[in-house]
Design a protein around this motif. Structure first.
Motif: not given
Length: 324
Positions: A56-80
């Protein structure tokens, strides 16, 4: 040989350190970590609770420091497996929504922890339903309706003592009009953080592919959320989701008036004119020399949003656009 009733389970695996060069790698690693945590939360409560709080803490840090990258990841990262990926997606969206909704630091952390663990009682079922095309069986339907309260029991047994975290998980499927489950709560009785989680859950489900349908284009998904006529959603929350993701969020694809297909890299002041980079030329061939395009110019105005299939690119090929 099967383990006897008094067999000692192996200790819960510790989470590996996060090592990522870009936002897509970071989110992918958080999905793997969350999958490990959700496998058996009762095996070692200390590891489970501290692990969830760390993610949770690392996701919050990612949202604060790299908000555009976080949103892009939600749309692009493949999952199993769908279950851990969906939980991380929802948690990441909650982390990003929190400042716009003026949540306190404590509320934000609690909400993200709840998002990561909201479906802890139905991980296997959720993975199965991701591929299932027929209607739920009676047993599946019953577990679906019971999983919030079963999840609270599991979380208590795993060592979660934060009462608000537990309350959010218990009520994240309640509706303001009383039509939700498992208790049919309504209005102000529902914790506001649970309602935020509920809408983030719905949004991320629309943005993720299923075996029977592709992921919805963000503008379509957000339009459905905004126009929903079956339930009453708090406008403040739906507006926050729409503003945080935008009409053309980072990681989504668009067709320009030039005929080129581009990926959105960053949302700028005007939601309709984001920063984009070409990925396919007007003739449909991959861009040999990707170019930034000024979407305020008539020849590069966005004609329409398109699905990732139109770009036909491996997400790894775009990862460098969002370094961390």
């Amino acid at each position: 040989m099967a383990a006897g009733p008094n067999a000692i389970e192996p200790p819960a695996p510790r989470l590996p350190p996060l090592q990522a060069d870009n936002a897509l790698q970071a989110l992918e690693q958080q999905i793997r970590r969350t999958a490990t945590l959700l496998e058996n939360p009762r095996r070692d409560g200390v590891v489970f609770v501290s692990g969830v709080e760390r993610v949770a803490g690392e996701l919050i840090a990612l949202a604060d420091r790299h908000p555009d990258g976080l949103v892009a990841s939600l749309l692009l990262v493949p999952f199993g497996d769908y279950a851990p990926a969906h939980s991380v997606h929802v948690a990441a969206l909650c982390a990003k929504l929190a400042p716009r909704l003026a949540l306190s630091t404590e509320e934000r952390h609690c909400l993200v922890c709840a998002a990561l663990t909201m479906n802890v009682a139905m991980v296997s079922l959720q993975n199965m339903l991701h591929h299932q095309e027929h209607a739920l069986s009676d047993a599946q339907h019953q577990l679906m309706r019971e999983h919030p309260l079963l999840g609270v029991t599991l979380l208590r047994e795993a060592g979660v003592t934060d009462l608000r975290w537990l309350a959010i998980v218990a009520s994240h499927h309640e509706e303001l009009d009383g039509s939700g489950y498992p208790q049919g709560l309504q209005g102000d009785v529902i914790d506001p953080l649970a309602h935020i989680l509920h809408l983030a859950d719905i949004t991320c489900a629309k943005l993720m592919p299923r075996s029977y349908r592709p992921a919805l284009v963000p503008s379509v998904a957000l339009g459905q959320l905004f126009r929903n006529e079956d339930h009453h959603y708090e406008q403040r929350v739906t507006t926050a989701i729409i503003k945080e993701l935008g009409v053309y969020p980072p990681g989504s694809f668009v067709r320009l008036m030039s005929g080129e297909i581009a990926v959105v890299v960053k949302t700028l002041t005007r939601a309709t004119t984001p920063d984009v980079i070409t990925v396919r030329d007007a003739d449909g061939q991959p861009s040999r020399s990707p170019q930034h395009r000024d979407t305020t110019q008539p020849s590069y105005l966005i004609e329409q949003a398109v699905s990732p299939h139109a770009a036909n690119l491996r997400p790894g090929a775009l990862a460098r656009l969002w370094p961390v």
